[in-house]
Design a protein around this motif. Structure first.
Motif, PDB file in Angstrom:
ATOM      1  N   GLN A 152       3.297  -4.426 -10.076  1.00 53.58           N
ATOM      2  CA  GLN A 152       2.785  -3.818 -11.307  1.00 53.58           C
ATOM      3  C   GLN A 152       2.049  -2.506 -11.013  1.00 53.58           C
ATOM      4  O   GLN A 152       2.152  -1.542 -11.773  1.00 53.58           O
ATOM      5  N   VAL A 153       1.308  -2.477  -9.906  1.00 51.77           N
ATOM      6  CA  VAL A 153       0.616  -1.244  -9.504  1.00 51.77           C
ATOM      7  C   VAL A 153       1.634  -0.136  -9.208  1.00 51.77           C
ATOM      8  O   VAL A 153       1.463   1.013  -9.614  1.00 51.77           O
ATOM      9  N   ALA A 154       2.710  -0.500  -8.495  1.00 54.65           N
ATOM     10  CA  ALA A 154       3.753   0.485  -8.167  1.00 54.65           C
ATOM     11  C   ALA A 154       4.383   1.061  -9.433  1.00 54.65           C
ATOM     12  O   ALA A 154       4.612   2.271  -9.544  1.00 54.65           O
ATOM     13  N   LEU A 164       6.040   0.805  -0.760  1.00 58.94           N
ATOM     14  CA  LEU A 164       4.612   0.498  -0.906  1.00 58.94           C
ATOM     15  C   LEU A 164       4.302  -0.860  -0.282  1.00 58.94           C
ATOM     16  O   LEU A 164       3.332  -1.011   0.484  1.00 58.94           O
ATOM     17  N   TYR A 165       5.124  -1.853  -0.581  1.00 54.70           N
ATOM     18  CA  TYR A 165       4.969  -3.204  -0.012  1.00 54.70           C
ATOM     19  C   TYR A 165       5.075  -3.161   1.517  1.00 54.70           C
ATOM     20  O   TYR A 165       4.305  -3.821   2.229  1.00 54.70           O
ATOM     21  N   ALA A 166       6.037  -2.381   2.010  1.00 56.42           N
ATOM     22  CA  ALA A 166       6.260  -2.309   3.451  1.00 56.42           C
ATOM     23  C   ALA A 166       5.049  -1.727   4.181  1.00 56.42           C
ATOM     24  O   ALA A 166       4.631  -2.237   5.226  1.00 56.42           O
ATOM     25  N   TRP A 167       4.467  -0.659   3.626  1.00 53.87           N
ATOM     26  CA  TRP A 167       3.312  -0.045   4.296  1.00 53.87           C
ATOM     27  C   TRP A 167       2.085  -0.956   4.244  1.00 53.87           C
ATOM     28  O   TRP A 167       1.290  -0.995   5.198  1.00 53.87           O
ATOM     29  N   VAL A 168       1.933  -1.708   3.151  1.00 52.38           N
ATOM     30  CA  VAL A 168       0.848  -2.703   3.102  1.00 52.38           C
ATOM     31  C   VAL A 168       1.041  -3.720   4.227  1.00 52.38           C
ATOM     32  O   VAL A 168       0.098  -4.081   4.941  1.00 52.38           O
ATOM     33  N   PRO A 314       4.819   8.555  -0.539  1.00 49.39           N
ATOM     34  CA  PRO A 314       4.041   9.755  -0.183  1.00 49.39           C
ATOM     35  C   PRO A 314       3.042   9.452   0.939  1.00 49.39           C
ATOM     36  O   PRO A 314       2.544   8.330   1.063  1.00 49.39           O
ATOM     37  N   VAL A 315       2.715  10.487   1.720  1.00 45.47           N
ATOM     38  CA  VAL A 315       1.822  10.300   2.875  1.00 45.47           C
ATOM     39  C   VAL A 315       0.457   9.784   2.442  1.00 45.47           C
ATOM     40  O   VAL A 315      -0.113   8.885   3.077  1.00 45.47           O
ATOM     41  N   TRP A 316      -0.080  10.310   1.338  1.00 48.19           N
ATOM     42  CA  TRP A 316      -1.409   9.875   0.900  1.00 48.19           C
ATOM     43  C   TRP A 316      -1.405   8.386   0.554  1.00 48.19           C
ATOM     44  O   TRP A 316      -2.382   7.667   0.819  1.00 48.19           O
ATOM     45  N   ALA A 317      -0.280   7.919  -0.028  1.00 49.60           N
ATOM     46  CA  ALA A 317      -0.188   6.512  -0.411  1.00 49.60           C
ATOM     47  C   ALA A 317      -0.059   5.611   0.817  1.00 49.60           C
ATOM     48  O   ALA A 317      -0.532   4.465   0.799  1.00 49.60           O
ATOM     49  N   ARG A 318       0.559   6.129   1.892  1.00 52.77           N
ATOM     50  CA  ARG A 318       0.677   5.329   3.122  1.00 52.77           C
ATOM     51  C   ARG A 318      -0.700   5.006   3.674  1.00 52.77           C
ATOM     52  O   ARG A 318      -0.946   3.898   4.160  1.00 52.77           O
ATOM     53  N   PRO A 324      -5.386  -2.445   0.182  1.00 54.06           N
ATOM     54  CA  PRO A 324      -4.743  -3.719  -0.174  1.00 54.06           C
ATOM     55  C   PRO A 324      -4.282  -4.492   1.063  1.00 54.06           C
ATOM     56  O   PRO A 324      -4.219  -5.724   1.035  1.00 54.06           O
ATOM     57  N   ALA A 325      -3.969  -3.764   2.162  1.00 51.39           N
ATOM     58  CA  ALA A 325      -3.561  -4.448   3.394  1.00 51.39           C
ATOM     59  C   ALA A 325      -4.689  -5.304   3.954  1.00 51.39           C
ATOM     60  O   ALA A 325      -4.450  -6.365   4.542  1.00 51.39           O
ATOM     61  N   LEU A 326      -5.933  -4.843   3.771  1.00 53.94           N
ATOM     62  CA  LEU A 326      -7.068  -5.638   4.225  1.00 53.94           C
ATOM     63  C   LEU A 326      -7.145  -6.959   3.457  1.00 53.94           C
ATOM     64  O   LEU A 326      -7.483  -8.004   4.026  1.00 53.94           O
ATOM     65  N   MET A 327      -6.832  -6.918   2.171  1.00 54.87           N
ATOM     66  CA  MET A 327      -6.805  -8.142   1.369  1.00 54.87           C
ATOM     67  C   MET A 327      -5.736  -9.095   1.876  1.00 54.87           C
ATOM     68  O   MET A 327      -5.966 -10.298   2.024  1.00 54.87           O
ATOM     69  N   VAL A 328      -4.555  -8.570   2.150  1.00 57.98           N
ATOM     70  CA  VAL A 328      -3.469  -9.405   2.673  1.00 57.98           C
ATOM     71  C   VAL A 328      -3.859  -9.994   4.025  1.00 57.98           C
ATOM     72  O   VAL A 328      -3.575 -11.161   4.325  1.00 57.98           O
ATOM     73  N   THR A 329      -4.525  -9.185   4.842  1.00 59.89           N
ATOM     74  CA  THR A 329      -4.951  -9.649   6.162  1.00 59.89           C
ATOM     75  C   THR A 329      -5.883 -10.842   6.051  1.00 59.89           C
ATOM     76  O   THR A 329      -5.712 -11.855   6.748  1.00 59.89           O
ATOM     77  N   VAL A 330      -6.878 -10.719   5.178  1.00 59.09           N
ATOM     78  CA  VAL A 330      -7.826 -11.824   4.995  1.00 59.09           C
ATOM     79  C   VAL A 330      -7.096 -13.066   4.489  1.00 59.09           C
ATOM     80  O   VAL A 330      -7.344 -14.188   4.957  1.00 59.09           O
ATOM     81  N   LEU A 331      -6.185 -12.879   3.557  1.00 61.14           N
ATOM     82  CA  LEU A 331      -5.450 -14.002   2.997  1.00 61.14           C
ATOM     83  C   LEU A 331      -4.599 -14.703   4.054  1.00 61.14           C
ATOM     84  O   LEU A 331      -4.657 -15.934   4.206  1.00 61.14           O
ATOM     85  N   LEU A 332      -3.804 -13.936   4.802  1.00 59.45           N
ATOM     86  CA  LEU A 332      -2.966 -14.519   5.846  1.00 59.45           C
ATOM     87  C   LEU A 332      -3.809 -15.138   6.950  1.00 59.45           C
ATOM     88  O   LEU A 332      -3.484 -16.214   7.475  1.00 59.45           O
TER      89      LEU A 332
END
Length: 551
Positions: A152-154, A164-168, A314-318, A324-332
């Protein structure tokens, strides 16, 4: 986009504070471990560092590879065949179900094919390289919810979803990699049975709830009365058959070898029986039930190339995906390590060395591969892992008391990695080879299997035993470790606190808006446990009796 990313950053900061406070407050009385009060009970584990020098934890865990040969030869039993057949269905069904939901949430950019491939391939990699190969990794509800929110964010900000998912995922795999190298999994050792029981009951509750929800909706929906009744009969016959056969070990029926064989193959026999009931009803009355929806070809759900075009973001989005990757990290991290902790419980009487640092390293590599290919992230699957351990249990018959049968005694676990590999090899091959057969398995049968998975994982859970104890005759209830040290009102209060936490986690998990905050709720369990003693509601002796790990 910036507002959402800032929100993610604030949430992760809170998580860091909560986890840091948990360590400082001492969920086991500090890093040195909780002192066992002078009450005739054993002391809790020795001191351990929260983090270690680069690679120390992985080097320690690598000692498991010294018994790699026995990890294979110990699986050469009929019991391993039964375990593989049972867990194959138990692991395949959630992958297909989650895949269907994810396809709807992402407009077919990720669906059943991606879930099956991720589950099969990553499951095999984990079985080969993990230090605790009895743990099963799989898809989870919170990750599905997070992926749906990310889609939804994308869409809202005009960004391509898969890059976007891949870079997260790439950032998350990097953070998990660092956690494994510096032994960050030691933080989970600060948790106690309080957290373990709530988390385990939550996953069991999810399996039971989803199965009953599907059965109830089928009964109250638009399906013809005959088909609705058949759905109920198929689900309950599968559940009851697997339950009855699995419990045969504690009876006097047949001889020992027959009881053992029927108990081991109980869930598989139940699935076959459920399918035969549906087939017979279909042939006689013409009823038709929904079956497992398997992909027809080994291609992505949308027909896209397997490799995600990372450069399209885009580079800024990477760089922005770090938050959000930190959130995924904590979850996993929490999802996987709590599951590994439950698998490694002393209750199972395992003898081989296990380790969580190499396991997390494998998860980080799998996360990286899944990111590049646009596949769902996987972590420890609690209910499937506990059932995998239980299916590999070795039991010893005990002498009957006054002619009545006595439940067999658990003497150990067949600690091997072959069944885990075989389960996921079959899942990986299901699209190419097994589709004609699997596409005929009724969903009603799988709902019965889900009920068995959920209820069987409750066995031995002290929180569940205390809940049931409320309904039992106090004079006939078995002697529990806490009975001589904690009053009944205190036991009930402790259980009530756990139930409130369980309800809160279940409510957050099922809420589409705040579901991504699930890791925060899990992280809060530690401080809540500490507050029980700090507030004076419970003494150290009472909490140790209620919350001590298995010895």
């Amino acid at each position: 986009m910036a507002r959402i990313l800032k929100s993610h950053a604030r949430i992760f900061a809170v998580l860091l504070i909560v986890n840091g406070a948990s360590a400082l407050l001492g969920l086991r009385g500090g890093v040195g471990g909780m002192r066992a009060p002078e009450m005739g009970m054993k002391k809790s584990p020795h001191r351990f560092p929260l983090v270690e020098s680069f690679g120390v934890g992985i080097a320690t865990d690598a000692a498991r590879y010294k018994v790699y040969r026995s990890d294979i030869t110990d699986a050469f039993t009929v019991q391993s065949i039964a375990t593989t057949c049972f867990l194959f269905f138990a692991c395949l069904a959630p992958a297909v179900a989650f895949g269907g939901l994810q396809a709807i949430a992402t407009n077919n950019l990720m669906g059943a094919t991606e879930y099956i491939v991720s589950t099969g391939v990553c499951g095999m990699l984990y079985a080969v390289f993990a230090a605790q190969p009895l743990t099963i990794i799989g898809s989870t509800g919170p990750i599905l919810a997070f992926t749906s929110v990310l889609y939804q964010v994308a869409r809202r900000y005009g960004l391509p979803f898969l890059p976007l998912y891949a870079w997260v995922g790439i950032w998350s795999s990097f953070f998990l990699f660092l956690c494994s190298l510096f032994s960050a999994s030691n933080i989970v050792l600060l948790l106690t049975r309080f957290t373990d029981e709530i988390f385990s009951n939550l996953i069991s509750l999810i399996f039971i709830y989803e199965a009953l929800d599907k059965i109830f909706k089928n009964l109250t929906g638009s399906a013809p009365a005959g088909e609705a009744l058949l759905y109920l009969v198929a689900a309950l016959s599968t559940f009851s058959t697997s339950k009855i056969l699995s419990d045969l070990r504690a009876t006097r029926l047949f001889n020992k070898s027959t009881r053992t064989a029927l108990a081991n193959f109980g869930p598989t026999i139940a699935v076959v029986l459920g399918c035969l009931i549906v087939m017979a009803a279909a042939n006689h009355w013409g009823f038709s039930l929904d079956t497992l929806q398997m992909p027809e070809h080994l291609t992505t759900t949308s027909g896209r190339p397997w490799l995600v075009p990372l450069g399209d973001l885009p580079v800024w989005a990477r760089w922005a995906t770090i938050f959000p990757a930190l959130m995924v990290t904590v979850l996993l991290f929490l999802d996987h390590n709590i599951t590994v902790r439950l698998v490694n419980s002393k209750h199972w009487r395992m003898k081989k060395q296990n380790g969580s640092h190499i396991d997390l390293l494998v998860v980080s590599v799998c996360t990286l591969c899944c990111s590049i290919l646009g596949l769902p992230f996987l972590a420890g699957a609690t209910v499937r892992s506990i059932n995998h351990v239980r299916a590999n249990a070795v039991w010893e018959a005990q002498d009957p008391k006054e002619g009545a049968p006595v439940a067999p005694k658990l003497v150990g676990i067949r600690e091997q990695r072959v069944t885990n590999f075989a389960i996921h090899a079959l899942i990986a091959a299901s699209v190419l080879i097994l589709r004609p057969v699997l596409s005929r398995v009724p969903l009603a049968v799988l709902m019965g299997l889900f009920l068995h998975l959920g209820t069987s994982a409750l066995t031995g859970n002290q929180m569940w035993e205390r809940i049931v104890e409320v309904l039992e005759d106090p004079e006939l209830t078995p002697i529990m470790p806490w009975k001589d040290h904690v009053s009944i009102p205190k036991v009930q209060l402790f259980t009530l606190v756990q139930c409130v936490c369980l309800y809160g986690m279940f409510a957050v998990k099922n809420n589409a808006t705040v579901g991504v905050l699930f890791p925060l709720i899990v992280a809060l369990l530690g401080p809540i446990r500490w507050a029980l003693e700090a507030s004076g509601l419970f003494s150290a002796k009472e909490l140790f009796a209620l919350d001590a790990d298995d010895e």
